[in-house]
Structures are given as C-alpha cells and as structure tokens.
Design a protein around this motif. Structure first.
Motif, PDB file in Angstrom:
ATOM      1  N   VAL A 110       0.848  -1.187   0.000  1.00 51.46           N
ATOM      2  CA  VAL A 110       0.000   0.000   0.000  1.00 51.46           C
ATOM      3  C   VAL A 110       0.885   1.240   0.000  1.00 51.46           C
ATOM      4  CG1 VAL A 110      -1.756   1.292   1.265  1.00 51.46           C
ATOM      5  CG2 VAL A 110      -1.837  -1.212   1.220  1.00 51.46           C
ATOM      6  N   THR A 111       0.716   2.081  -1.007  1.00 49.00           N
ATOM      7  CA  THR A 111       1.508   3.314  -1.083  1.00 49.00           C
ATOM      8  C   THR A 111       0.708   4.549  -0.696  1.00 49.00           C
ATOM      9  OG1 THR A 111       0.994   3.552  -3.443  1.00 49.00           O
ATOM     10  CG2 THR A 111       3.015   2.350  -2.860  1.00 49.00           C
ATOM     11  N   SER A 112      -0.622   4.464  -0.724  1.00 48.24           N
ATOM     12  CA  SER A 112      -1.433   5.581  -0.259  1.00 48.24           C
ATOM     13  C   SER A 112      -2.824   5.085   0.091  1.00 48.24           C
ATOM     14  CB  SER A 112      -1.523   6.690  -1.316  1.00 48.24           C
ATOM     15  OG  SER A 112      -2.388   6.334  -2.371  1.00 48.24           O
ATOM     16  N   VAL A 113      -3.450   5.793   1.018  1.00 53.31           N
ATOM     17  CA  VAL A 113      -4.828   5.484   1.429  1.00 53.31           C
ATOM     18  C   VAL A 113      -5.608   6.793   1.465  1.00 53.31           C
ATOM     19  CG1 VAL A 113      -6.309   4.467   3.192  1.00 53.31           C
ATOM     20  CG2 VAL A 113      -3.992   3.580   2.870  1.00 53.31           C
ATOM     21  N   ARG A 114      -6.731   6.825   0.774  1.00 50.62           N
ATOM     22  CA  ARG A 114      -7.600   8.010   0.783  1.00 50.62           C
ATOM     23  C   ARG A 114      -9.031   7.557   1.079  1.00 50.62           C
ATOM     24  NH1 ARG A 114      -5.406   7.812  -4.080  1.00 50.62           N
ATOM     25  NH2 ARG A 114      -7.446   7.757  -5.132  1.00 50.62           N
ATOM     26  N   GLY A 115      -9.852   8.487   1.457  1.00 50.08           N
ATOM     27  CA  GLY A 115     -11.260   8.183   1.596  1.00 50.08           C
ATOM     28  C   GLY A 115     -11.891   7.964   0.237  1.00 50.08           C
ATOM     29  N   ASP A 116     -12.821   7.029   0.157  1.00 44.97           N
ATOM     30  CA  ASP A 116     -13.493   6.715  -1.107  1.00 44.97           C
ATOM     31  C   ASP A 116     -14.628   7.722  -1.323  1.00 44.97           C
ATOM     32  OD1 ASP A 116     -14.805   5.692  -3.283  1.00 44.97           O
ATOM     33  OD2 ASP A 116     -15.135   3.692  -2.437  1.00 44.97           O
ATOM     34  N   ARG A 117     -14.411   8.669  -2.210  1.00 44.10           N
ATOM     35  CA  ARG A 117     -15.404   9.722  -2.436  1.00 44.10           C
ATOM     36  C   ARG A 117     -16.688   9.187  -3.074  1.00 44.10           C
ATOM     37  NH1 ARG A 117     -13.249  14.817  -1.830  1.00 44.10           N
ATOM     38  NH2 ARG A 117     -10.974  14.930  -1.684  1.00 44.10           N
ATOM     39  N   ASP A 118     -16.602   8.013  -3.689  1.00 45.19           N
ATOM     40  CA  ASP A 118     -17.782   7.446  -4.344  1.00 45.19           C
ATOM     41  C   ASP A 118     -18.581   6.516  -3.441  1.00 45.19           C
ATOM     42  OD1 ASP A 118     -17.346   8.747  -6.821  1.00 45.19           O
ATOM     43  OD2 ASP A 118     -15.786   7.282  -7.304  1.00 45.19           O
ATOM     44  N   ASP A 119     -18.121   6.342  -2.203  1.00 45.91           N
ATOM     45  CA  ASP A 119     -18.902   5.542  -1.264  1.00 45.91           C
ATOM     46  C   ASP A 119     -20.116   6.360  -0.845  1.00 45.91           C
ATOM     47  OD1 ASP A 119     -19.824   4.703   1.476  1.00 45.91           O
ATOM     48  OD2 ASP A 119     -18.314   3.149   1.156  1.00 45.91           O
ATOM     49  N   PRO A 120     -21.347   5.847  -1.050  1.00 45.36           N
ATOM     50  CA  PRO A 120     -22.536   6.663  -0.776  1.00 45.36           C
ATOM     51  C   PRO A 120     -22.797   6.889   0.707  1.00 45.36           C
ATOM     52  CG  PRO A 120     -23.168   4.435  -1.372  1.00 45.36           C
ATOM     53  CD  PRO A 120     -21.691   4.525  -1.612  1.00 45.36           C
ATOM     54  N   PHE A 121     -22.117   6.151   1.563  1.00 43.73           N
ATOM     55  CA  PHE A 121     -22.328   6.281   3.001  1.00 43.73           C
ATOM     56  C   PHE A 121     -21.261   7.173   3.644  1.00 43.73           C
ATOM     57  CE2 PHE A 121     -23.209   3.599   7.094  1.00 43.73           C
ATOM     58  CZ  PHE A 121     -24.077   4.571   7.554  1.00 43.73           C
ATOM     59  N   SER A 122     -19.983   6.897   3.360  1.00 43.96           N
ATOM     60  CA  SER A 122     -18.905   7.667   3.997  1.00 43.96           C
ATOM     61  C   SER A 122     -18.469   8.881   3.179  1.00 43.96           C
ATOM     62  CB  SER A 122     -17.699   6.765   4.262  1.00 43.96           C
ATOM     63  OG  SER A 122     -17.193   6.218   3.060  1.00 43.96           O
ATOM     64  N   LYS A 123     -18.698   8.865   1.859  1.00 46.32           N
ATOM     65  CA  LYS A 123     -18.489  10.025   0.984  1.00 46.32           C
ATOM     66  C   LYS A 123     -17.101  10.645   1.118  1.00 46.32           C
ATOM     67  CE  LYS A 123     -23.428  11.069   1.052  1.00 46.32           C
ATOM     68  NZ  LYS A 123     -24.500  12.049   1.367  1.00 46.32           N
ATOM     69  N   GLY A 124     -16.096   9.789   1.265  1.00 45.77           N
ATOM     70  CA  GLY A 124     -14.721  10.274   1.280  1.00 45.77           C
ATOM     71  C   GLY A 124     -14.152  10.535   2.652  1.00 45.77           C
ATOM     72  N   PHE A 125     -14.934  10.385   3.698  1.00 45.35           N
ATOM     73  CA  PHE A 125     -14.415  10.619   5.052  1.00 45.35           C
ATOM     74  C   PHE A 125     -13.366   9.570   5.387  1.00 45.35           C
ATOM     75  CE2 PHE A 125     -14.466   9.846   9.646  1.00 45.35           C
ATOM     76  CZ  PHE A 125     -14.215  11.129  10.117  1.00 45.35           C
TER      77      PHE A 125
ATOM     78  N   ALA B 292      -6.228   5.874   7.508  1.00 41.30           N
ATOM     79  CA  ALA B 292      -5.084   6.318   6.713  1.00 41.30           C
ATOM     80  C   ALA B 292      -3.847   5.471   6.973  1.00 41.30           C
ATOM     81  CB  ALA B 292      -4.791   7.790   7.010  1.00 41.30           C
ATOM     82  N   SER B 293      -3.802   4.782   8.107  1.00 36.49           N
ATOM     83  CA  SER B 293      -2.649   3.950   8.472  1.00 36.49           C
ATOM     84  C   SER B 293      -2.875   2.473   8.179  1.00 36.49           C
ATOM     85  CB  SER B 293      -2.335   4.130   9.961  1.00 36.49           C
ATOM     86  OG  SER B 293      -2.052   5.476  10.265  1.00 36.49           O
ATOM     87  N   LEU B 294      -3.910   2.155   7.431  1.00 31.72           N
ATOM     88  CA  LEU B 294      -4.250   0.756   7.187  1.00 31.72           C
ATOM     89  C   LEU B 294      -3.075  -0.023   6.593  1.00 31.72           C
ATOM     90  CD1 LEU B 294      -6.478  -1.452   7.162  1.00 31.72           C
ATOM     91  CD2 LEU B 294      -6.985  -0.746   4.832  1.00 31.72           C
ATOM     92  N   GLY B 295      -2.378   0.579   5.644  1.00 31.86           N
ATOM     93  CA  GLY B 295      -1.257  -0.115   5.016  1.00 31.86           C
ATOM     94  C   GLY B 295      -0.152  -0.438   6.009  1.00 31.86           C
ATOM     95  N   ARG B 296       0.152   0.514   6.903  1.00 30.18           N
ATOM     96  CA  ARG B 296       1.198   0.283   7.902  1.00 30.18           C
ATOM     97  C   ARG B 296       0.800  -0.846   8.848  1.00 30.18           C
ATOM     98  NH1 ARG B 296       4.710   4.757   8.800  1.00 30.18           N
ATOM     99  NH2 ARG B 296       5.592   3.501  10.485  1.00 30.18           N
ATOM    100  N   LEU B 297      -0.452  -0.877   9.234  1.00 33.41           N
ATOM    101  CA  LEU B 297      -0.915  -1.939  10.124  1.00 33.41           C
ATOM    102  C   LEU B 297      -0.905  -3.284   9.405  1.00 33.41           C
ATOM    103  CD1 LEU B 297      -2.223  -2.796  12.826  1.00 33.41           C
ATOM    104  CD2 LEU B 297      -4.440  -2.321  11.778  1.00 33.41           C
ATOM    105  N   ASP B 298      -1.359  -3.293   8.161  1.00 34.90           N
ATOM    106  CA  ASP B 298      -1.450  -4.540   7.414  1.00 34.90           C
ATOM    107  C   ASP B 298      -0.075  -5.168   7.196  1.00 34.90           C
ATOM    108  OD1 ASP B 298      -3.211  -6.371   5.990  1.00 34.90           O
ATOM    109  OD2 ASP B 298      -2.173  -5.701   4.180  1.00 34.90           O
ATOM    110  N   GLU B 299       0.938  -4.334   7.058  1.00 33.91           N
ATOM    111  CA  GLU B 299       2.279  -4.845   6.784  1.00 33.91           C
ATOM    112  C   GLU B 299       3.195  -4.743   7.999  1.00 33.91           C
ATOM    113  OE1 GLU B 299       4.027  -3.697   3.026  1.00 33.91           O
ATOM    114  OE2 GLU B 299       2.079  -3.071   2.252  1.00 33.91           O
ATOM    115  N   ASP B 300       2.638  -4.610   9.176  1.00 33.33           N
ATOM    116  CA  ASP B 300       3.423  -4.522  10.405  1.00 33.33           C
ATOM    117  C   ASP B 300       4.433  -5.673  10.462  1.00 33.33           C
ATOM    118  OD1 ASP B 300       4.420  -4.384  12.970  1.00 33.33           O
ATOM    119  OD2 ASP B 300       2.475  -4.246  13.949  1.00 33.33           O
ATOM    120  N   PRO B 301       5.718  -5.363  10.555  1.00 30.57           N
ATOM    121  CA  PRO B 301       6.718  -6.442  10.573  1.00 30.57           C
ATOM    122  C   PRO B 301       6.630  -7.325  11.812  1.00 30.57           C
ATOM    123  CG  PRO B 301       7.747  -4.297  10.972  1.00 30.57           C
ATOM    124  CD  PRO B 301       6.346  -4.035  10.528  1.00 30.57           C
TER     125      PRO B 301
END
Length: 726
Positions: free
Chosen positions: A28-43, A49-58
C-alpha cells in the motif's frame, strides 16, 4: 506499475470506504477516503489512513507458533492443528473448556460467521467476549424491552432536530452501536440545520466541545439523571406515546422516587437543567437519546440503557424519522425466536447469570483458579487481549499461566497470547474478504458493501478456514462446515412461509449461489434471502451485485419497522420488565450515598482502538498517550507535580499527569489498552504506558448484564514517594 482498489476500513465501527493505491509488489503506497462511497463520501480518520502500515506490520506473525517452555518455535499449519487436537483430546470434560472472543471479531467476516459454530463444536457454556467489557447492558435492555438483544434503535442522525448524548465521544471513537461514517460531519449538519446537540459527560470531550451544550455529570450516575428526566415528563404531563406498551404505570411509579431536586445531589447536575432537558426533549419536533460506553461500563449500566429507550418511547420518538429507529441490514433473515431472557445458566463459581449466551468476563479468572468439577483448564482466545482489556487484568494474567492448554487465533504475540501453547495467526487484512455483518445492523442509513480479498493467500489458510478447522477439531466430525451451514439455512428457508423460497428445491437453490470461498457463498445466501435480496422478491441484492458495485450501495434511509422487529411474547414494547423494575430498588437504595472523593473513568483516542493499534508508529504519540487527566484544582489540592500514584482496591499505578480543566474536579481519566512493557511488539514497547485494568475491580459488575465496571472506580491520588497506610 500501480493499481487502485477499494475497500471498507475494518478498524472501527464507522465502516468508511477507502481508496488504496498498491504498487506492483502489493504494498500500500497511499490510502484516501473513497469519495464514491454513498455512506462515507470520502471521510477518513487517522486509523484508516494507516491501514497499510498496520497490514504490513513487521511484528505480525506469519506462521503458527508452538510454545516449548519459554521459547517459541515456528511450525507448519498441520503441525499446529495437530498440537491443538492433542491439547483438546486431553480434556476429559468439555465443561472445562472456555472461549474468549475479542473486539476485532465484530470487524471480520470470519468472526461473524464462524464464532457460533466454533462455540457449538466446543460444547461449552463458558463463553466470554469483549461484550461484557463494553455493551452488554444495551443488549440486555433491548432484549427485555423489544424481545431481541440486537433490536437496538439508533439515532436517526441525518434527520433529527435534537440529540441528547450521554457517555459517548464519537469525534474520538467514530461512533459505537451507531454506525455512522463522518460522525463529526453529521453532528455539524444537525446543528447547521438548526438542530440542537446536548452532550452529558464528566469530561469536556471533543464531542462535547462541538455541542450546543455540555453538561458535566458525576461518573456512574447517568441512571439517576435519566430518571429525573422521566420524572419530569410525567409530572408535567409531557408524555406522548406513539406505540402500545406494557408497564407505563410501573415506570410512572418508579420515577416518583427520582425527582430532579433529589437526583441533582447525586449527579451534580442542577435540578433546573434536568427539568429543562426534559422539556426540550418533549418539545422538539423530532428528538433522540443516545448513550454509549461511558454509561454501559457503570454499576447501573443496564438501567441507564433501559431509560434511554424509555425516554425515546415516552417522547413519541421511537421508530419514527428523526427519532431512534431500527436499521434494516441486508443480511437480516430469520424466523421469530423465543422471547428474550437472561440467566438461562449461571457461572460455576460466583453464580453470575448468562446474558446473550455469554458469561461475564469479570468471572473468567474465578473459573480458571477455582478447583472442582468444571474448572476451566483449556481456553481458546480469538482476536482478543483480555489481560489488558478485562477488569483486574493482573489477576487474569496470572490465571492464564495456570491453564493446561491455551490456543490463540491472533496476529500478534501480546500480553495475552504469550500464555498460549499454540498461536494461529490469521492472514493480512488485504488477503481477507470483508463484509460488516454486525455493524450494518446499527447503521444510521441502510447500506451494503463487500470488499473481496485484494492479495492472494500464498498458501496460508484464511481466518475463516482457521476457525472452521478448529470447529472440526472440536466437534470430531469431518466435512465441509460451510456446506453444512448452507444446507441448514436453505432447508430452514424453504420451510419458512414468506421467505420467497418456500417449497423450492434445496439443491436447486444451492446451485444458484456464487462465491470463491465458503464465506462468500454464505454471504451470497444471506443477501439473497435478506430484505433486499433477489430470492426474497423485494429487490435484486446478491454477492454479484455488490461485486459489481465496489463503492457500496445505498439502500435508503431508515424506515419505521417496529412491527417487524418486536419479538416480545406480548407483541408490545415491555416498558417495565420485572428484572429491571427490581433493580430500580437497588438504584434507589444508593441514592443517598455519599460519592467517593475521587473516581476513575476511561478515555477514547481517535488514533487508537483498544490495544491492537499501538504498534503502528503514526498512531502513537501526540494526544494518543497514556496520561492521567486531572483537574488543576485537584492537582493543587493534593500537592501533585509531574506524576502521581493512583491506588484502588485492586492495585496501584504511577502515571504522568495531564492537568486540564476539561475534566470535572474529583474525576480522573486514563485511556485503556495500554501496558505494553516488555512487549515483543517493538513500537508498542517503546510507548508502553500502564494498564488501567490494574486498578479496576472484577468483583464489581452491573448486576443485570454482568458487564464490567470501568467508570466511577473509586481511587486515591498521592504524590510519588508518599507512603499511604493500608
């Protein structure tokens, strides 16, 4: 070469849509809010934003571990499962087995789909979870009032004109038992359209600072405050009923003992404020009362949660737009069940009643330590760290060391799993499919979204396969667990009038299911049978449709549906269940008690979620630190400086002070989930903090639900170096 993919964030209850950029190696090189999600609308929040760091925690485990003395050995999966089977085979009586399910189970497909089969296969009533350290009072109150523990009304945030919020801090937590991405934006919109937000809390939290009004209240006294409001509604003839109820007279009689002038002295809330809140609730065009963990984790947590919905009923705001409403999740399906009850069995040692199929985690140490028939000797933990999250964690830490055998399904070697004989690590989040079975049942707008796995498993079993294998080992039966569950669900559906598939051939229906895995096929089945599903004849929802709409689907605003939800034996709202009315006498008996000089409460952090995000560098530090918030007046009065010793009936801690006038005098606050000294998790060890559950008392619980008491814990505060006579 990069790719853009979309996924639901699995890190809290807000279910925000994310847009991820992956490089050719799958990183994962970047994480943004999904502006096309009808519920969260990019929030997006810092956790997402740290999902990639957690997912690849050594420090995440990649292979199973077997403990040999004080050492750990990496093994293959078959050897690990064989070790589990050997450990379970040594258990002569399944009453000696237990299972603990941690908070992340609510955020995973595997936890939602495979927890119940594993419990059934294990054949034990010793079931514990994070629910009795969090929200069990709400389940019990809803079960007794509405007939089902998951019939939990949520505030219709997007349409309400008045919101009274107690013990909740959604600007930090992102919401709880109320699934609402961009909770801050929704509260600002409420105020922007002329609505009013009132927050009741012992701290001026970020949420309270946003509100039109913040009301300080002494911790643990929410039930008194709510009763004062109920009293005023009756006294001033402000009650408006929109539904038939049982027990109105009993509630009126109970409320007579809690006039605002009396409860004011217990709560610290002026009587005139209590009266005004009642009038505002009754006079608002639409209104909702919402209360969360601060009110649940208290001595009268169930009474407080009951009174929340008593107020929603008495003001005519239950089950109507702008009030407190029942979501309609896309996977909802099931025949009418028996009327809800508690105490179907009791714990062996303390005789504590079962609630919602669980025993209180506050008594788990008793069951391990106390000899006799049924003493717990074998434990499975799934995605939990109760040594840090359960009351009197030090005792539980020692108790786990006495077990004959322990299995942990967990990605980390942590304060709890260090006691395991076998650790089975689930794959990374991006290797797992995701659907929020649990959380969408509390959503403030009906919505559905599925995130398929983004990365291959590379030979590792999925979390679903791990739990299914454990269930097979525990049951002693061979075969495909998913196919068995699918067959049973289809059989029941074809025998249920109004299901849309009654009378149809089970094999024919099974052939119509899609999905690459058993979990996906079960999801497809639940969607097709659900209220928007193609089999139910009320829509065209299916797994295929969600795959074709990766940003999610808006299924519409909440709609009145009390008639569908209500499952009491009477068919009416039970406004005064006997168990609750009985506990009101206990509340009344403590009305005149003098409050302790200083009490301890918890604290939420935006960049944290219990103990399992403390190993991600960007999420620790700053405001996300383990400090004792204390009012400056108490600092001066007690002669404190820099740090202090906090003592309770169960233990003591030395903690850095954070003086702030945002907290009431006589109240101190510590966040939970810390205490990582000596941890094998490198970042967590550098920011160890202390465990607040060194101080909490496992012997003090909410009587009705068995929930642990973390708010309003009596403590003393003294300067470091001062010896206090015991």
């Amino acid at each position: 070469m990069t790719s853009t993919v979309h996924r639901t964030c699995p890190l809290c209850e807000a279910v925000c849509g994310l847009t991820l950029t992956l490089d050719e190696g799958g990183h994962v090189t970047s994480v943004r809010g999904d502006r096309d999600d009808p519920f969260s609308k990019g929030f997006i929040c810092p956790k997402g934003a740290s999902l990639g760091r957690l997912d690849e925690d050594p420090d995440r485990l990649r292979k199973p571990l077997i403990r040999e003395g004080d050492l750990w050995r990496e093994v293959g999966w078959e050897e690990a499962f064989a070790a589990v089977k050997a450990g379970l085979d040594r258990v002569a009586d399944r009453r000696s087995t237990a299972i603990y399910l941690g908070n992340p189970n609510a955020h995973s497909m595997a936890g939602a789909l495979y927890g119940a089969p594993l419990i059934k296969a294990l054949g034990t009533r010793n079931v514990y979870s994070a629910s009795t350290a969090d929200q069990m009072p709400k389940h019990v109150a809803s079960g007794l009032m509405f007939g089902h523990p998951l019939a939990i009304p949520v505030p219709d945030l997007d349409r309400t004109d008045y919101l009274l919020m107690l013990g909740a801090n959604p600007l930090e937590s992102n919401g709880s038992l109320c699934t609402a991405p961009d909770f801050p934006g929704r509260l600002k919109a409420l105020r922007g359209r002329g609505g009013r937000l009132v927050v009741v809390d012992p701290r001026r939290t970020r949420t309270a600072a946003l509100a039109d009004e913040h009301v300080f209240v002494r911790p643990g006294t929410d039930a008194y405050l709510l009763f004062g409001i109920v009293h005023t509604l009756f006294a001033e003839e402000l009650v408006t009923l929109s539904h038939q109820v049982n027990g109105l007279a009993e509630v009126r009689e109970a409320a007579k003992h809690f006039p605002p002038e009396v409860v004011s002295g217990r709560t610290g809330v002026p009587a005139e404020v209590i009266v005004r809140l009642a009038r505002e609730l009754a006079g608002a065009r639409t209104a909702a009362v919402y209360a969360r963990i601060g009110t649940c984790t208290a001595e009268f947590g169930t009474l407080a949660q009951w009174l929340v919905d008593v107020l929603n009923v008495l003001t005519g705001n239950l089950d109507r737009p702008g009030g407190a409403m029942f979501p309609k999740p896309a996977t909802e399906f099931g025949a009418r069940r028996k009327a809800y009850s508690v105490g179907r069995w009791r714990s062996r040692v303390r005789g504590l009643p079962e609630s919602n199929g669980e025993l209180p985690v506050a008594t788990l140490a008793d069951e391990i330590e106390t000899p006799g028939e049924g003493q717990v000797t074998f434990l499975i933990t799934v995605a939990g760290n109760p040594v840090l999250s359960a009351p009197h964690g030090a005792r539980l830490d020692a108790a786990f060391g006495r077990l004959d055998f322990m299995v942990s399904v967990d990605p980390y070697l942590n304060e709890t799993t260090k006691h395991a004989n076998v650790i089975l690590p689930p794959p990374r989040m991006l290797q797992s499919g995701h659907y929020d079975f649990t959380l969408l049942g509390f959503a403030v707008r009906n919505y559905a979204r599925y995130s398929p796995p983004l990365l291959p498993l590379d030979g590792q079993p999925s979390e679903a396969q791990i739990l299914a294998r454990l269930a097979v080992i525990a049951s002693g039966l061979e075969g495909d667990l998913d196919e068995f569950v699918i067959g049973e669900m289809l059989r029941k559906a074809t025998e249920t009038p109004g299901s849309g598939v009654e009378g149809r051939d089970v094999a024919e229906l099974r052939a119509e299911l899609e999905g690459e895995t058993g979990a996906e096929r079960r999801l497809d089945l639940m969607l097709k049978l659900g209220p928007y599903g193609e089999w139910a004849g009320k829509g065209d929802l299916s797994l295929r449709k969600l795959l074709d709409n990766p940003h999610g689907l808006d299924l519409g605003p909440l709609e009145p549906r009390l008639g569908e939800v209500l499952k009491t034996a009477s068919g009416l709202i039970e406004l005064a269940p006997p168990q609750i009315v009985e506990d009101v006498e206990r509340l009344r008996g403590k009305l005149e008690e003098d409050p302790p000089e200083i009490v301890l409460i918890g604290r939420r952090h935006l960049r944290s979620n219990n103990s399992w995000l403390h190993n991600v560098g960007p999420l620790v530090g700053g405001s996300n630190t383990c400090t004792l918030q204390i009012n400056p007046a108490d600092v001066t009065r007690l002669g404190l400086d820099g740090e202090a010793v906090v003592r309770s009936a169960k233990g003591q801690l030395t903690v850095p002070l954070e003086p702030t006038d945002t907290i009431m005098p006589g109240v101190v606050s510590l966040p939970h989930g810390w205490g990582h000294a000596g941890s094998s998790q490198s970042v967590a060890a550098e920011h160890a903090g202390v465990s607040v559950n060194t101080l909490t008392d496992e012997s003090t619980i909410d009587v009705l639900s068995g929930n642990a008491v973390f708010n309003g814990v009596p403590v003393t505060i003294s300067p470091t170096g001062v010896i206090i006579a015991q």
